[in-house]
Design an enzyme around this catalytic site. Structure first.
Site, PDB file in Angstrom:
ATOM      1  N   GLY A  14      33.389 -37.109  41.151  1.00 54.55           N
ATOM      2  CA  GLY A  14      34.734 -37.325  40.630  1.00 54.55           C
ATOM      3  C   GLY A  14      35.663 -36.150  40.807  1.00 54.55           C
ATOM      4  O   GLY A  14      35.419 -35.257  41.632  1.00 54.55           O
ATOM      5  N   ASP A  55      21.974 -42.605  38.476  1.00 50.52           N
ATOM      6  CA  ASP A  55      22.660 -43.171  37.316  1.00 50.52           C
ATOM      7  C   ASP A  55      22.377 -42.268  36.109  1.00 50.52           C
ATOM      8  O   ASP A  55      21.207 -42.015  35.779  1.00 50.52           O
ATOM      9  CB  ASP A  55      22.118 -44.593  37.072  1.00 50.52           C
ATOM     10  CG  ASP A  55      22.844 -45.308  35.946  1.00 50.52           C
ATOM     11  OD1 ASP A  55      23.585 -44.653  35.177  1.00 50.52           O
ATOM     12  OD2 ASP A  55      22.668 -46.544  35.826  1.00 50.52           O
ATOM     13  N   TYR A 145      37.450 -42.885  23.776  1.00 51.89           N
ATOM     14  CA  TYR A 145      37.090 -41.691  24.569  1.00 51.89           C
ATOM     15  C   TYR A 145      37.018 -40.464  23.656  1.00 51.89           C
ATOM     16  O   TYR A 145      36.047 -39.709  23.679  1.00 51.89           O
ATOM     17  CB  TYR A 145      38.140 -41.519  25.664  1.00 51.89           C
ATOM     18  CG  TYR A 145      38.007 -40.273  26.504  1.00 51.89           C
ATOM     19  CD1 TYR A 145      36.946 -40.106  27.393  1.00 51.89           C
ATOM     20  CD2 TYR A 145      38.982 -39.275  26.448  1.00 51.89           C
ATOM     21  CE1 TYR A 145      36.858 -38.973  28.189  1.00 51.89           C
ATOM     22  CE2 TYR A 145      38.902 -38.139  27.242  1.00 51.89           C
ATOM     23  CZ  TYR A 145      37.829 -37.991  28.108  1.00 51.89           C
ATOM     24  OH  TYR A 145      37.750 -36.871  28.901  1.00 51.89           O
ATOM     25  N   LYS A 149      33.894 -38.039  22.643  1.00 49.72           N
ATOM     26  CA  LYS A 149      33.903 -36.596  22.919  1.00 49.72           C
ATOM     27  C   LYS A 149      33.607 -35.803  21.644  1.00 49.72           C
ATOM     28  O   LYS A 149      32.877 -34.813  21.673  1.00 49.72           O
ATOM     29  CB  LYS A 149      35.250 -36.166  23.527  1.00 49.72           C
ATOM     30  CG  LYS A 149      35.445 -36.624  24.967  1.00 49.72           C
ATOM     31  CD  LYS A 149      34.451 -35.947  25.901  1.00 49.72           C
ATOM     32  CE  LYS A 149      34.546 -36.437  27.324  1.00 49.72           C
ATOM     33  NZ  LYS A 149      33.467 -35.961  28.188  1.00 49.72           N
TER      34      LYS A 149
HETATM   35  P1  NAD Z   1      35.956 -38.703  37.105  1.00 48.35           P
HETATM   36  O1  NAD Z   1      36.140 -40.061  36.529  1.00 48.35           O
HETATM   37  O2  NAD Z   1      36.849 -38.257  38.187  1.00 48.35           O
HETATM   38  O3  NAD Z   1      34.457 -38.530  37.607  1.00 48.35           O
HETATM   39  C1  NAD Z   1      33.372 -39.009  36.880  1.00 48.35           C
HETATM   40  C2  NAD Z   1      32.279 -39.369  37.860  1.00 48.35           C
HETATM   41  O4  NAD Z   1      31.201 -39.890  37.102  1.00 48.35           O
HETATM   42  C3  NAD Z   1      32.684 -40.442  38.876  1.00 48.35           C
HETATM   43  O5  NAD Z   1      32.445 -39.978  40.186  1.00 48.35           O
HETATM   44  C4  NAD Z   1      31.802 -41.630  38.534  1.00 48.35           C
HETATM   45  O6  NAD Z   1      31.372 -42.352  39.681  1.00 48.35           O
HETATM   46  C5  NAD Z   1      30.638 -40.955  37.859  1.00 48.35           C
HETATM   47  N1  NAD Z   1      29.911 -41.843  36.964  1.00 48.35           N
HETATM   48  C6  NAD Z   1      30.386 -42.774  36.125  1.00 48.35           C
HETATM   49  N2  NAD Z   1      29.384 -43.404  35.507  1.00 48.35           N
HETATM   50  C7  NAD Z   1      28.242 -42.844  35.974  1.00 48.35           C
HETATM   51  C8  NAD Z   1      26.865 -43.051  35.729  1.00 48.35           C
HETATM   52  N3  NAD Z   1      26.446 -44.008  34.881  1.00 48.35           N
HETATM   53  N4  NAD Z   1      25.978 -42.280  36.375  1.00 48.35           N
HETATM   54  C9  NAD Z   1      26.373 -41.341  37.246  1.00 48.35           C
HETATM   55  N5  NAD Z   1      27.658 -41.099  37.548  1.00 48.35           N
HETATM   56  C10 NAD Z   1      28.579 -41.850  36.901  1.00 48.35           C
HETATM   57  O7  NAD Z   1      35.997 -37.678  35.884  1.00 48.35           O
HETATM   58  P2  NAD Z   1      36.320 -36.111  35.918  1.00 48.35           P
HETATM   59  O8  NAD Z   1      37.772 -35.963  35.767  1.00 48.35           O
HETATM   60  O9  NAD Z   1      35.617 -35.468  37.037  1.00 48.35           O
HETATM   61  O10 NAD Z   1      35.675 -35.693  34.531  1.00 48.35           O
HETATM   62  C11 NAD Z   1      34.393 -35.126  34.418  1.00 48.35           C
HETATM   63  C12 NAD Z   1      34.146 -34.809  32.955  1.00 48.35           C
HETATM   64  O11 NAD Z   1      35.189 -33.928  32.483  1.00 48.35           O
HETATM   65  C13 NAD Z   1      34.179 -36.016  32.024  1.00 48.35           C
HETATM   66  O12 NAD Z   1      33.261 -35.825  30.981  1.00 48.35           O
HETATM   67  C14 NAD Z   1      35.580 -36.003  31.469  1.00 48.35           C
HETATM   68  O13 NAD Z   1      35.642 -36.612  30.220  1.00 48.35           O
HETATM   69  C15 NAD Z   1      35.832 -34.514  31.359  1.00 48.35           C
HETATM   70  N6  NAD Z   1      37.261 -34.195  31.317  1.00 48.35           N
HETATM   71  C16 NAD Z   1      38.059 -34.394  32.411  1.00 48.35           C
HETATM   72  C17 NAD Z   1      39.420 -34.084  32.328  1.00 48.35           C
HETATM   73  C18 NAD Z   1      40.343 -34.280  33.498  1.00 48.35           C
HETATM   74  O14 NAD Z   1      41.557 -34.098  33.358  1.00 48.35           O
HETATM   75  N7  NAD Z   1      39.843 -34.629  34.675  1.00 48.35           N
HETATM   76  C19 NAD Z   1      39.951 -33.569  31.132  1.00 48.35           C
HETATM   77  C20 NAD Z   1      39.109 -33.426  30.038  1.00 48.35           C
HETATM   78  C21 NAD Z   1      37.755 -33.716  30.140  1.00 48.35           C
HETATM   79  N1  SER Z   2      42.515 -35.876  31.415  1.00 51.24           N
HETATM   80  C1  SER Z   2      41.683 -36.601  30.527  1.00 51.24           C
HETATM   81  C2  SER Z   2      42.191 -37.971  30.292  1.00 51.24           C
HETATM   82  O1  SER Z   2      43.396 -38.154  30.404  1.00 51.24           O
HETATM   83  C3  SER Z   2      41.599 -35.869  29.209  1.00 51.24           C
HETATM   84  O2  SER Z   2      40.301 -35.828  28.818  1.00 51.24           O
HETATM   85  O3  SER Z   2      41.430 -38.838  29.963  1.00 51.24           O
END
Ligand code: NAD
Ligand code: SER
Length: 321
Positions: A14, A55, A145, A149
């Site tokens: 991701g 997974d 969500y 968290k």
């Molecule tokens: P994303 O949605 O871009 O990536 C998540 C990845 O997890 C995807 O590639 C998806 O295919 C994979 N996934 C989903 N279900 C799965 C499963 N059962 N098994 C294996 N893989 C699986 O999310 P991200 O932005 O990269 O976020 C990563 C983490 O950081 C998350 O916990 C998210 O809550 C946290 N986060 C992200 C942000 C942000 O702005 N991107 C902000 C706060 C927190």
């Molecule tokens: N960027 C994330 C969202 O909007 C915050 O965890 O879900």
């Protein structure tokens, strides 16, 4: 002789995972970082080295990979984010909580050195002070969500305390990046806006023009993650997840910044269900505990982020990505 650090990233396909994998491989070597994701194929990660389908709910397979690959640290990034989570709350609960509980129990059994599990500003809710939100404050999240968290943060703290484990986390703000697309968050508009601007199209924003949210450029988020994981354990006074911050802006302010690069850029506003989510979150974050404990300091402000985004998207498209 000290043992080699071997890292498994779960949910590496991701927005954060791709960049974290690149950075961790720079530090630990390509063969010591294994990116995995639910996606059967991931051309971008596959073009950079080893990749495996996994997974996050499959505890047996995770345990077996930890054994066969002699994994010492796991980064669990698999999750259902805020906007997608509000469309399917039971799925958000099952994936976000199930994958974490799975990993914590495996980590305890296998005696992993460290686990990383990211939290979010989404833990905060409407009763939290919205300006300079403190590390410790009222926490009553309104989204599924955010509920997962906050529950996850507490689970991590519990396992840290009860089983003498080393689980670390950050409450990321909205992350802005160009190497891998975002996955269904409320802050995703701050990425989509660049692609529309470069395509010469109007951007219809799903948030109101004056909706302020805390944000950060991905380079800073990756640096923060690795700095936290490298910090000596005794320096870490927060056992659940650290607040970190860089800057805050509204869609209107982002549009003004973009117009400095593309003067004809236009934006319109059509707020949807994500407006309620954004309004329940803080507008700015106090991250002084992270700055004190492990010397966190952001490098990119809003205008530097905008410059880096335009340069990055152009270089990706020149490279045919
Ligand atoms: P994303 O949605 O871009 O990536 C998540 C990845 O997890 C995807 O590639 C998806 O295919 C994979 N996934 C989903 N279900 C799965 C499963 N059962 N098994 C294996 N893989 C699986 O999310 P991200 O932005 O990269 O976020 C990563 C983490 O950081 C998350 O916990 C998210 O809550 C946290 N986060 C992200 C942000 C942000 O702005 N991107 C902000 C706060 C927190
Ligand atoms: N960027 C994330 C969202 O909007 C915050 O965890 O879900």
């Amino acid at each position: 002789m000290s043992k080699t650090t071997k890292i498994l990233i779960i949910g590496a396909g991701g927005q954060i995972g791709v960049e974290l994998c690149i950075a961790l491989r720079k530090q630990y070597g390509e063969n010591n970082v294994l990116p995995t994701d639910l996606k059967e194929n991931h051309p971008q990660l596959e073009s950079m080295g080893r990749y495996m389908q996994l997974d996050a709910m499959d505890g047996k397979k995770i345990a077996s990979i930890i054994d066969t690959e002699q994994i010492t640290q796991v980064y669990l990034l698999a999750a259902v984010l805020s906007a997608t989570g509000e469309q399917n709350p039971p799925l958000a609960w099952d994936i976000n909580m199930g994958s974490l509980l799975n990993l914590l129990n495996i980590g305890k059994e296998k005696k992993l050195d460290k686990i990383y599990w990211p939290s979010s500003i989404a833990v905060f809710g409407p009763t939290t002070p919205r300006q300079n939100t403190p590390q410790r404050t009222i926490i009553e999240p309104q989204t599924m969500y955010g509920i997962t968290k906050y529950a996850g943060e507490n689970l991590c703290a519990y396992y840290n305390e009860k089983f003498d484990m080393d689980i670390r986390g950050l409450r990321y703000p909205g992350l802005i990046s160009y190497k891998s697309p975002p996955g269904g968050g409320t802050t995703d508009y701050a990425i989509d806006i660049f692609h529309k601007a470069l395509a010469g199209e109007n951007f219809e924003c799903f948030l109101k023009q004056d909706t302020y949210l805390p944000m950060m450029f991905m380079d800073d988020a990756i640096r923060a993650t690795i700095s936290l994981m490298d910090a000596p354990k005794e320096k870490l006074s927060v056992k659940n997840s650290y607040n970190i911050a860089a800057f805050s802006f509204s869609p209107e302010e982002m549009a003004t910044e973009i117009k400095k690069h593309i003067p004809d850029f236009t934006i319109s506003y059509a707020p949807d269900y994500r407006q309620d989510i954004a309004e329940s979150w803080p507008q700015s974050i106090d991250d002084s505990q992270a700055r004190t404990d492990w010397q966190w300091k952001h490098a990119f402000d809003l205008s530097q982020t905008v410059e880096a985004m335009f340069a990055g998207i152009k270089s990706m498209s020149d490279a045919g990505a």
